[in-house]
Design an enzyme around this catalytic site. Structure first.
Site, PDB file in Angstrom:
ATOM      1  N   GLU A 279       0.832  -1.210   0.000  1.00 26.53           N
ATOM      2  CA  GLU A 279       0.000   0.000   0.000  1.00 26.53           C
ATOM      3  C   GLU A 279       0.861   1.252   0.000  1.00 26.53           C
ATOM      4  OE1 GLU A 279      -3.207   2.557   2.703  1.00 26.53           O
ATOM      5  OE2 GLU A 279      -2.337   0.706   3.503  1.00 26.53           O
TER       6      GLU A 279
ATOM      7  N   ASP B 285       9.560   5.786  15.355  1.00 23.86           N
ATOM      8  CA  ASP B 285       9.473   7.216  15.040  1.00 23.86           C
ATOM      9  C   ASP B 285       9.882   8.007  16.274  1.00 23.86           C
ATOM     10  OD1 ASP B 285       8.917   9.726  14.071  1.00 23.86           O
ATOM     11  OD2 ASP B 285       6.742   9.470  14.013  1.00 23.86           O
TER      12      ASP B 285
ATOM     13  N   ASP C 299      10.612  12.052  17.572  1.00 23.84           N
ATOM     14  CA  ASP C 299      10.372  13.447  17.205  1.00 23.84           C
ATOM     15  C   ASP C 299      10.881  14.344  18.317  1.00 23.84           C
ATOM     16  OD1 ASP C 299       9.123  16.006  16.644  1.00 23.84           O
ATOM     17  OD2 ASP C 299       7.764  14.932  15.302  1.00 23.84           O
TER      18      ASP C 299
ATOM     19  N   CYS D 169      15.693  25.001  21.684  1.00 26.39           N
ATOM     20  CA  CYS D 169      14.619  25.135  20.699  1.00 26.39           C
ATOM     21  C   CYS D 169      13.337  24.541  21.262  1.00 26.39           C
ATOM     22  CB  CYS D 169      14.974  24.403  19.394  1.00 26.39           C
ATOM     23  SG  CYS D 169      16.542  24.880  18.640  1.00 26.39           S
TER      24      CYS D 169
ATOM     25  N   HIS E 147      13.277   8.257  11.556  1.00 29.48           N
ATOM     26  CA  HIS E 147      12.507   7.017  11.486  1.00 29.48           C
ATOM     27  C   HIS E 147      13.463   5.847  11.327  1.00 29.48           C
ATOM     28  CE1 HIS E 147       9.235   9.687   9.416  1.00 29.48           C
ATOM     29  NE2 HIS E 147       9.228   9.838  10.729  1.00 29.48           N
TER      30      HIS E 147
ATOM     31  N   HIS F  54       0.262   0.287  10.165  1.00 32.89           N
ATOM     32  CA  HIS F  54       0.611   1.705  10.293  1.00 32.89           C
ATOM     33  C   HIS F  54       1.460   2.137   9.102  1.00 32.89           C
ATOM     34  CE1 HIS F  54       1.840   5.511  12.034  1.00 32.89           C
ATOM     35  NE2 HIS F  54       1.024   5.311  13.038  1.00 32.89           N
TER      36      HIS F  54
END
Length: 537
Positions: free
Chosen positions: A148, A219, A221, A232, A276, A428
């Site tokens: 997909e 993942d 972040d 930051c 990732h 996912h």
């Protein structure tokens, strides 16, 4: 003004129209395609050694015991044996250095013209196909045909986005044509299904349509580090807070390799503020949701949101994975957290540190000392914990509990913060490598873990920069030709990405893919050989 690049910028593009039919770097189906692909793999294997685990070189020699010195000498010696020379990093109180200003992010770029140029001329479609197909041709597997893909489409006239799922393709060329036609602001990769995703509605039994395989993904972040990074926040990053990502990659990479035996792990920059991981081994791709949740739970240590209190609650003695992680993270805690981030410079942040320590009397003494010394650095405050504990500030101090609390503090400020939901589900989707981030214009390039310390997220290629580079290459070639040099031969057989700063990233990806395909092929060859031998009398 939008950058304009002529489709005839160099001799390579004289065949641009023909490329719409068969792209230059796509596997061309013919009777010899398998043999040619195997030859290509064989020729590349010499330069395609498996990507090694994260570089273990330390930025600074920090003995792990020193981080927990004097809290419980006996326990420390037993818990963290080390042969490294002892070096005392907490004997003085150096002030943290001035933080450099944040490097400006590249200009946002979702210009359709630039995107079309990028996906026509720079994106490594051939290697993406081989990576997802695990074979040079589709006749050997449905891993690509039943995969997909999902597109995010931007309709500026209507000021809305459309998320288009369950797209599938017969090969790299058909995927490329659709991306060039639609120009999605991003496209994502999902699982391999039991049938072609486009045909799911044609099935009489809809339950027969189910995901069968997908890479195990992680993942990370930097927004999840906002409560501990001081340089930051939100979507902004700099080289100081990127060190949190370096720590995360080191810890996760070694755990996935040593604790689970995975070999083919691709780390990819997200294009703005994260990274990732794609674990591509066959045994990882075939895991069900239960196994994925188990691995995710094994690696999850930091729990709780930004406003919660204690985020690390561990059983003792520590699991070997956590003891090893502390060894990896020790030098980063000293240099990248205490010195660079100075996380407890303010009274409010210092109170959070005190809330993580187990003894009220010691906390009161520390608070009093810090209130009397405004501006005291985090490095000094960390050293104060042991110095006051040793001075007898608390008569009923449990040194073992203090040691464990300090270990938890180090983990809270250095251990990877995972978006755990990405790893739990087989179905996912995750953003593809080498897409262009719509906000920064940066390409989502692979991260070479052999050179992890050198990776600079702010200097990765941008779609605008690549367009400029290919123009410069063409100008140099034309000048050489006018000067009597055989300029038309220079770069004649090169793909456009080979003429730009994208080349080392594509080369790394190609070698990764070759190593993966080689390992996918070898078990089959070995099994056929064993079966052949068993037939002999």
């Amino acid at each position: 003004m939008p950058h304009s690049v002529s489709p005839k910028a160099d001799s390579h593009n004289d065949t641009n129209n023909a490329a719409e039919a068969i792209m230059a770097d796509a596997p061309i189906p013919n009777d010899n395609s398998q043999q040619n692909a195997d030859n290509d793999v064989a020729m590349t294997e010499a330069n395609a050694a498996d990507v090694p685990a994260t570089d273990g070189e330390e930025k600074k020699e920090v003995k792990l015991e020193d981080l927990f010195a004097d809290a419980a000498d006996a326990e420390s010696d037993e818990e963290f044996p080390s042969s490294r020379p002892v070096k005392d990093y907490f004997s003085s109180s150096p002030e943290a250095p001035d933080l450099p200003s944040e490097a400006p992010a590249p200009a946002a770029s979702s210009n359709p013209e630039l995107l079309r140029i990028f996906y026509q001329r720079f994106f490594p479609w051939r290697y993406l196909f081989q990576w997802l197909n695990h074979s040079p041709v589709t006749t050997n597997t449905n891993d690509f045909v039943h995969r997909e893909f999902a597109f995010t489409l931007q309709f500026e006239a209507q000021a809305k986005e459309v998320y288009q799922r369950y797209q599938s393709y017969t090969g790299a060329d058909t995927l490329r044509k659709d991306v060039v036609r639609l120009l999605p602001t991003r496209f994502e990769i999902g699982p391999v299904y039991s049938t072609n995703p486009r045909e799911r509605k044609m099935l009489r039994n809809t339950s027969a349509f189910k995901p069968l395989a997908k890479e195990l993904c992680f993942d990370i972040d930097l927004t999840d580090y906002d409560d501990i990074r001081t340089c930051c926040d939100k979507a902004n990053i700099c080289n100081l807070c990127w060190q949190f990502m370096t720590m995360a990659i080191k810890v996760l990479d070694v755990a996935l390799r040593e604790d689970f035996g995975f070999k083919h792990i691709l780390w990819v920059y997200s294009g703005r503020r994260g990274a990732h991981a794609w674990v591509c081994d066959k045994k990882a791709r075939s895991m069900d949701d239960q196994k994925r949740r188990a691995i995710a739970g094994y690696l999850e240590v930091i729990r709780g949101g930004a406003q919660s209190g204690k985020k690390v609650n561990l059983w003792r003695p520590l699991h070997p994975h956590l003891s090893r992680s502390l060894e990896i993270l020790a030098p980063h805690f000293q240099t990248d957290v205490l010195e660079a981030q100075d996380p407890w410079s303010s009274s409010e942040r210092a109170e959070h540190l005190l809330s993580l320590l187990p003894n009220k009397a010691l906390n009161d003494s520390l608070r009093k000392k810090w209130d009397s010394s405004p501006g005291r650095s985090s490095t000094s405050k960390w050293a104060d914990i042991d110095s006051l504990a040793k001075s007898g500030a608390s008569k009923n101090l449990d040194t073992k509990a203090l040691l464990e609390a300090k270990q938890d503090v180090v983990l809270e400020y250095t251990y990877p913060r995972l978006d755990i939901e990405v790893s739990k589900k087989l179905n996912h989707l995750l953003k593809s490598p080498f897409v262009v981030h719509p906000g920064t214009g940066r390409v989502c390039v692979p991260i070479d873990t052999r050179k992890l310390e050198d990776f600079d997220p702010l200097s990765v290629p941008t779609v605008q920069g690549l367009a400029d580079e290919i123009d410069s290459f063409s100008n140099i070639k034309n000048e050489d030709h006018e000067g009597g040099v055989a300029g038309e031969e220079k770069g004649k057989n090169l793909q456009d990405w080979e003429k730009t700063s994208l080349k080392p990233y594509v080369d790394y990806f190609r070698n990764f893919v070759v190593a993966l395909m080689r390992d996918e092929k070898e078990p089959k060859v070995k099994r056929e050989r064993e079966e052949g031998e068993s037939m002999e009398f």
